[in-house]
Structure formats: structure tokens, C-alpha cells
Design an enzyme around this catalytic site. Structure first.
Site, mmCIF file in Angstrom:
data_model
loop_
_atom_site.group_PDB
_atom_site.id
_atom_site.type_symbol
_atom_site.label_atom_id
_atom_site.label_comp_id
_atom_site.label_asym_id
_atom_site.label_seq_id
_atom_site.Cartn_x
_atom_site.Cartn_y
_atom_site.Cartn_z
ATOM 1 C CE LYS A 125 -4.353 -1.679 1.425
ATOM 2 N NZ LYS A 125 -5.480 -1.766 2.435
ATOM 3 C CE LYS A 144 -6.215 -6.866 -1.316
ATOM 4 N NZ LYS A 144 -6.990 -6.887 -0.191
ATOM 5 C CE LYS A 150 -13.546 -2.347 1.057
ATOM 6 N NZ LYS A 150 -12.346 -2.220 1.808
HETATM 7 N N1 AQP Z 1 -9.614 -9.704 -3.456
HETATM 8 C C1 AQP Z 1 -10.107 -10.387 -2.279
HETATM 9 N N2 AQP Z 1 -10.256 -11.553 -2.323
HETATM 10 C C2 AQP Z 1 -10.554 -12.164 -1.163
HETATM 11 N N3 AQP Z 1 -10.957 -11.346 -0.149
HETATM 12 C C3 AQP Z 1 -10.804 -10.135 0.012
HETATM 13 N N4 AQP Z 1 -10.924 -9.355 1.042
HETATM 14 C C4 AQP Z 1 -10.555 -7.981 0.413
HETATM 15 N N5 AQP Z 1 -9.966 -8.133 -0.926
HETATM 16 C C5 AQP Z 1 -10.279 -9.346 -1.221
HETATM 17 C C6 AQP Z 1 -11.296 -9.418 2.063
HETATM 18 O O1 AQP Z 1 -12.197 -8.433 2.662
HETATM 19 C C7 AQP Z 1 -12.188 -8.041 4.019
HETATM 20 C C8 AQP Z 1 -12.201 -6.902 4.238
HETATM 21 O O2 AQP Z 1 -11.022 -6.287 3.748
HETATM 22 P P1 AQP Z 1 -10.772 -4.656 4.036
HETATM 23 O O3 AQP Z 1 -11.777 -3.794 3.388
HETATM 24 O O4 AQP Z 1 -10.674 -4.344 5.486
HETATM 25 O O5 AQP Z 1 -9.362 -4.406 3.362
HETATM 26 P P2 AQP Z 1 -8.549 -5.006 2.091
HETATM 27 O O6 AQP Z 1 -8.289 -6.282 2.456
HETATM 28 O O7 AQP Z 1 -7.557 -4.013 1.987
HETATM 29 O O8 AQP Z 1 -9.590 -4.905 1.179
HETATM 30 P P3 AQP Z 1 -9.718 -3.980 -0.325
HETATM 31 O O9 AQP Z 1 -10.993 -4.307 -1.005
HETATM 32 O O10 AQP Z 1 -8.392 -4.330 -1.035
HETATM 33 O O11 AQP Z 1 -9.643 -2.521 0.220
HETATM 34 P P4 AQP Z 1 -8.913 -1.365 0.160
HETATM 35 O O12 AQP Z 1 -8.767 -1.183 -1.388
HETATM 36 O O13 AQP Z 1 -9.294 -0.262 0.755
HETATM 37 O O14 AQP Z 1 -7.273 -1.856 0.664
HETATM 38 C C9 AQP Z 1 -10.929 -8.874 4.498
HETATM 39 O O15 AQP Z 1 -10.949 -10.062 5.322
HETATM 40 C C10 AQP Z 1 -10.061 -9.290 3.482
HETATM 41 O O16 AQP Z 1 -9.267 -10.425 3.478
#
Ligand code: AQP
Length: 333
Positions: A111, A194, A197
């Protein structure tokens, strides 16, 4: 009964990745364990968030979690910044975790990108706050996507060091619950990254509020290759995008990647993509409709979140109090 904790950042509209990797697995847990599900807005601001968007995303996240099947009668659903104990215990953990441990966290490296000096200190100590989120409830089970495994190991390192340094057996060991055939959903544009969002490209992901035309368009434009689908998983080695789409179809139809390949071997993506679109639309359509309905009544959503925060606060308060005593903080009398 096991106590379960999991969180999700309101850093955008939840994606299919968040849904298949996390949210969908939370729903049945409400019936077998004591569950806390948290919209982690304090984690979200470790990266720049527009205040108005953060506020809207927080409500939208609450609506999508409810539309996916979380019930305020069966779980504690709340917003992280509503319960001060998370930040209070996180400070103690900032003083327990070692710099060397945080330096190894791959999420920070991903990140922060190339300009690490410009990353916020919040992003760096994010895993300490995550440890506090879980341990302030003495939760022992954490349903997460595969990408969060390293942070849970760190939470255990913190709990063990706290217990060791203060000669107590206070914080429990936490276990990841990593479930589902699509534990890691990848970007539609690049099968090695991955689905996220906050990815700058909206085409890289399916959002839970995408309508059927948008889903169809994103799947149509998803990166693939010109080869036909093989009849076994091993033959998909090196075809990350193809592997990802097969995994998604398996996950939304309650099947396995092996069964999907057995059924569709020999087809090209021209035939496979419309089937995937139909399956996604059928699965996500009712969730989107539920979200839109819930968002029409913001005061009701806010009330549900306030009630959730009150329950969470009551659970966290005695654990934080005892942690402060262990550390040697003078009690306020
Ligand atoms: N691509 C993914 N596949 C499977 N699981 C995923 N998670 C996130 N992306 C994937 C799971 O969603 C939960 C919540 O995640 P988060 O919002 O706390 O943060 P993150 O993992 O950083 O998710 P994002 O969507 O990638 O958010 P941003 O873009 O803000 O960094 C977690 O259990 C995660 O494992």
C-alpha cells in the site's frame, strides 16, 4: 462459544472480492458463534479519504452488510470509531509491537508503494490497531481473506509478548478462518493483483452495487487469453486471469473450479463470459436491491449502528480496564 471478530474498511463500495473472501462467510457464523462485525473507518483513514465519501461509504457498507444477510439480532454490527476502546488498546500495543515486526508486513509495502517515506504512520501501525480490534473482545476466531494471514500472526506475536512481558495469561491466541473456493479474488484487469475497492480502475472490480449492465460490461472487458478452457486445474497454471474467472464462477454457483472446468472444457471466453455474467447477476441482483432499499432510510441505519456500538462497548470495557491494570495505569476513581 467462540467469539468471532472481523472488520471491513469503508474505503469504497464492497467488491466481489470482499464478498466472496469475507462477508459471505460471516453470514452463517452468526448462527454458530458470538460474532462482532466492524466497519473499520479508523483503518480506512490510514490512506487519504475524502470526508464526505468516507461518511457515505460507511453507511453504504452498513447497508451492504445487512443486505448480504448480517442481522443486528444475531451479531454485533458497529463502526470502529464509535468504540474508543479500540484506539485505547492500540496505543498499548504500539508499545508492545517491535519495529522489526512491522517492517515485515507485506500489506504496508504494497500500500505504501515506492514512496514509503510519504506513507502515513497510521498505515505503518495498522496491524497494531487490527490486533487491538480483535483482542479488546478476547475474540479467538477471525474470518478473513487469505491476504490478512500475516496480520493475524502479528496479533498473536503481540498477545504473546504482552502476556510474557507482564507475566499474565490474559490475551488469547487468535485463529484465522479462511474459507471458500475463492479465498482470493483477483483484479479483472490483472490476474496477479487482488481485486480491491480502492483500485483506481473501476473496471478492475465488480462492486456490490453494480447493476446488471455494468456487470456485463466489466466481464466482457475483463482481461483473458485466447486459449480454450482445459479440463483440469493444473493446466491453468500461468493463466492467472482465466484461473480467476473460473474461481469466481465456481464461488457464485456453489461449485468448485474442478467441476467448472469439467463442465466447460474446450470452451473459449466468448462462450464462458456470458455464463459468468448471468451467474453474477443472479447472485448479486438481490443484494443490490436490498442495499438500495436500506439506504433509503439513513436514520434507521444509524440507529442500528448505535445499538451495535453500545453492545460492543459493553463487551470491550472490562477487557480494556483489566489490560490497563496489568500495564500499571492508575485507575480513575
Ligand atoms: N480480492 C479479495 N479476495 C478475497 N478477499 C478479499 N478481501 C479483500 N479483498 C479481497 C477481504 O475482505 C475483508 C475486508 O477487507 P478490508 O476492506 O478491510 O481491506 P482490504 O483487504 O485491503 O480490502 P480492499 O478491498 O483491498 O480494500 P482497500 O482497497 O481499501 O485496500 C478482509 O477479510 C479481506 O481479506
Amino acid at each position: 462459544m467462540n467469539r468471532v471478530f472481523s472488520g471491513i474498511q469503508p474505503s469504497g463500495v464492497p467488491t466481489l472480492g470482499n464478498y466472496l473472501g469475507a462477508i459471505r462467510n460471516w453470514v452463517p457464523l452468526q448462527h454458530t458463534a458470538e460474532c462482532l462485525f466492524c466497519i473499520v473507518d479508523m483503518h480506512a483513514i490510514t490512506q487519504r479519504q475524502d470526508p464526505r465519501e468516507l461518511l457515505a461509504n460507511t453507511r453504504e457498507m452498513a447497508a451492504s452488510l445487512l443486505a448480504c444477510g448480517l442481522s443486528p439480532d444475531r451479531c454485533v454490527l458497529f463502526v470502529q470509531s464509535h468504540v474508543a476502546a479500540h484506539a485505547q488498546l492500540a496505543w498499548v500495543f504500539n508499545c508492545i509491537a517491535r519495529l522489526g515486526w512491522l517492517n515485515r508486513m507485506t500489506q504496508f509495502k504494497d500500500k505504501a508503494g515506492k514512496d514509503r517515506e510519504a506513507a502515513s504512520t497510521g498505515l505503518y501501525v495498522y496491524p497494531n490497531l487490527m490486533a487491538a480490534d480483535i483482542l479488546v473482545y478476547h475474540a479467538t476466531q477471525v474470518p478473513v481473506g487469505d491476504d490478512q494471514r500475516q496480520h493475524l500472526e502479528l496479533a498473536n506475536d503481540i498477545a504473546e509478548k504482552f502476556n510474557h512481558d507482564y507475566g499474565v495469561d490474559f490475551f488469547p491466541h487468535v485463529e484465522p478462518l479462511i474459507q471458500g473456493v475463492a479465498a482470493r479474488v483477483m483484479s479483472l484487469r490483472d490476474g496477479t493483483r487482488k481485486m480491491s475497492k480502492s483500485d483506481p480502475s473501476d473496471q478492475s472490480r465488480i462492486n456490490l452495487n453494480d447493476d446488471s449492465d455494468t456487470i456485463a460490461n466489466k466481464i466482457k472487458r475483463a482481461t483473458t487469453d485466447a486459449d480454450l478452457l482445459p479440463d483440469n486445474l493444473a493446466a491453468l497454471e500461468g493463466r492467472a486471469e482465466a484461473r480467476n474467472l473460473v474461481g469466481i464462477l465456481a464461488a457464485v454457483t456453489g461449485s468448485t473450479p474442478e467441476a467448472v472446468l469439467a463442465a466447460h472444457a474446450g470452451k473459449g471466453f466468448g462462450a464462458f463470459k456470458p455464463m459468468l455474467t448471468d451467474a453474477l447477476v443472479a447472485h448479486l441482483g438481490p443484494i443490490r436491491a436490498g442495499m438500495l432499499r436500506l439506504l433509503e432510510d439513513a436514520p434507521a441505519l444509524d440507529t442500528a449502528l448505535r445499538l451495535g456500538a453500545e453492545k460492543a462497548e459493553a463487551m470491550a470495557e472490562p477487557i480494556l480496564k483489566r489490560a490497563y491494570e496489568i500495564v500499571g495505569f492508575l485507575a480513575r476513581r
